[in-house]
Design an enzyme around this catalytic site. Sequence first.
Site, PDB file in Angstrom:
ATOM      1  N   GLN A 102       1.114  -1.796   0.112  1.00  0.00           N
ATOM      2  CA  GLN A 102      -0.550   0.189   0.280  1.00  0.00           C
ATOM      3  C   GLN A 102       0.734   1.177  -0.140  1.00  0.00           C
ATOM      4  O   GLN A 102       1.032   1.889   1.145  1.00  0.00           O
ATOM      5  CB  GLN A 102      -0.900  -0.114   0.973  1.00  0.00           C
ATOM      6  N   LYS A 197      -1.065  -8.364 -15.338  1.00  0.00           N
ATOM      7  CA  LYS A 197      -1.653  -9.188 -14.560  1.00  0.00           C
ATOM      8  C   LYS A 197      -2.529  -8.363 -14.084  1.00  0.00           C
ATOM      9  O   LYS A 197      -3.224  -7.046 -13.588  1.00  0.00           O
ATOM     10  CB  LYS A 197      -1.007  -9.706 -12.998  1.00  0.00           C
ATOM     11  N   ASP A 227       9.600 -13.018  -8.227  1.00  0.00           N
ATOM     12  CA  ASP A 227       8.428 -12.080  -7.448  1.00  0.00           C
ATOM     13  C   ASP A 227       9.083 -11.268  -6.114  1.00  0.00           C
ATOM     14  O   ASP A 227      10.364 -12.550  -5.783  1.00  0.00           O
ATOM     15  CB  ASP A 227       7.008 -12.989  -7.025  1.00  0.00           C
ATOM     16  N   THR A 232      -1.580 -15.020  -0.998  1.00  0.00           N
ATOM     17  CA  THR A 232      -1.910 -16.474  -0.909  1.00  0.00           C
ATOM     18  C   THR A 232      -1.507 -16.972  -2.131  1.00  0.00           C
ATOM     19  O   THR A 232      -1.637 -18.458  -2.355  1.00  0.00           O
ATOM     20  CB  THR A 232      -3.631 -15.811  -1.667  1.00  0.00           C
ATOM     21  N   GLY A 233       0.022 -16.850  -2.927  1.00  0.00           N
ATOM     22  CA  GLY A 233      -0.261 -17.816  -4.031  1.00  0.00           C
ATOM     23  C   GLY A 233      -1.005 -17.413  -4.953  1.00  0.00           C
ATOM     24  O   GLY A 233      -0.425 -18.310  -6.395  1.00  0.00           O
TER      25      GLY A 233
HETATM   26  C1  R5P Z   1       1.798  -8.006  -6.232  1.00  0.00           C
HETATM   27  O1  R5P Z   1       2.243  -6.313  -6.519  1.00  0.00           O
HETATM   28  C2  R5P Z   1       2.972  -8.620  -5.746  1.00  0.00           C
HETATM   29  O2  R5P Z   1       4.201  -8.745  -6.164  1.00  0.00           O
HETATM   30  C3  R5P Z   1       2.951  -9.911  -5.250  1.00  0.00           C
HETATM   31  O3  R5P Z   1       2.941 -10.661  -6.845  1.00  0.00           O
HETATM   32  C4  R5P Z   1       1.320  -9.728  -4.554  1.00  0.00           C
HETATM   33  O4  R5P Z   1       1.630  -9.751  -4.051  1.00  0.00           O
HETATM   34  C5  R5P Z   1       1.141 -11.766  -4.429  1.00  0.00           C
HETATM   35  O5  R5P Z   1       0.789 -12.006  -3.172  1.00  0.00           O
HETATM   36  P1  R5P Z   1      -0.302 -14.165  -4.071  1.00  0.00           P
HETATM   37  O6  R5P Z   1       0.080 -14.515  -3.972  1.00  0.00           O
HETATM   38  O7  R5P Z   1      -1.458 -13.056  -3.070  1.00  0.00           O
HETATM   39  O8  R5P Z   1      -1.021 -13.244  -5.312  1.00  0.00           O
END
Ligand code: R5P
Length: 349
Positions: A102, A197, A227, A232-233
Amino acid sequence: MEIGIKKRASIYSGTSNLPLAQEIADHLGMALGEVTISRFASGEIYVRFHESARGTDAFVIQTHSAPVNDMIMEQLLMIDALKRASAKRINAVIPFFGYARQDRKSLAREPISARLIADLLQVAGADRVLSVDLHSGQIQGFFDIPVDHLTALPILAEYVEEHHRDNIVVVAPDAGRVRVAEKYSLHLDAPLALMRKRRMQEGKGAAAAEVLDVVGDVAGKRCLVVDDMIDTGGTLISAVKHLIRQGASEVLAAATHAVFSGDAIQRIADSALSEVIVTNSMPLPSPLPDKIKVVSIAPIVASTIAAVFQDESVSEIFQGENQEAIPPEIRKRGPKRKKKDHEAPAPSI
Ligand code: R5P
């Protein structure tokens, strides 16, 4: 009258990731300072240091893991106590910086939460921040104190180089990771592919990610999705599905922060991912599925603490790879690094 002044360092840990803090202390040849951290019945946090902190260069290690608000509050209270105990300089060591996603107002009436965390740390009394792979470099600008930005990219990339060198293409799962992916691609001397995405629900919280497109040649390739974090993946798993649909022969992932909320570990275990390489910036359950490999950031954090204490360069430890932009010398140097600096033992302080 002559007064001899000797610098003294002390290192403390909150409760979020004691194994990592212990490992960092071991690398530095130091003991973790004694501190009591307990809870009142109401949930309020109590902190007390058991040794004098007067005049010390104090390093307070706390990763912002779940329960994230409590872990942040513990660190704030530790910093406040050290300030009131006359520590000379207070360094907040934050392997994973909470609320980092954020970092801007992307919709009307949202807070800039990462900025608020920065303000809280400074108001508490932090003089310096050390953090690893911030979600975005601009978070450094939320502070009016120095921020040392560490990166786990060299240790993650070197693991990949050692175990999965051939036929690799580096994949950025979204626009925010393009620069990081570019650094991996330079480091590994591998081509790059980019994904687009979109989140399916409003907000960033539990919203599931959906990958829409991939730009670049992935068919028949071993794809390395990179990343900053796996929460959460959702991002990763939708990327894997899409890459396999596009003909990828194998998909693996490298991410610094294994947040692993909810059933993320099970989802990874059940997915088509062949391997996921993460660091220990977050506390991790044991045992983990075989396909999740963990590399330690303790050596790089310890080397950085030593450099900060001795007023030496931090970017030299990372050979420039911890900078937001890719410095021209790295572009010129290409994938060949001089030596694995982070593998050298941290100088004792
Ligand atoms: C997003 O901008 C971040 O770089 C990660 O890709 C994201 O926070 C991963 O979160 P989740 O595993 O819940 O998709």
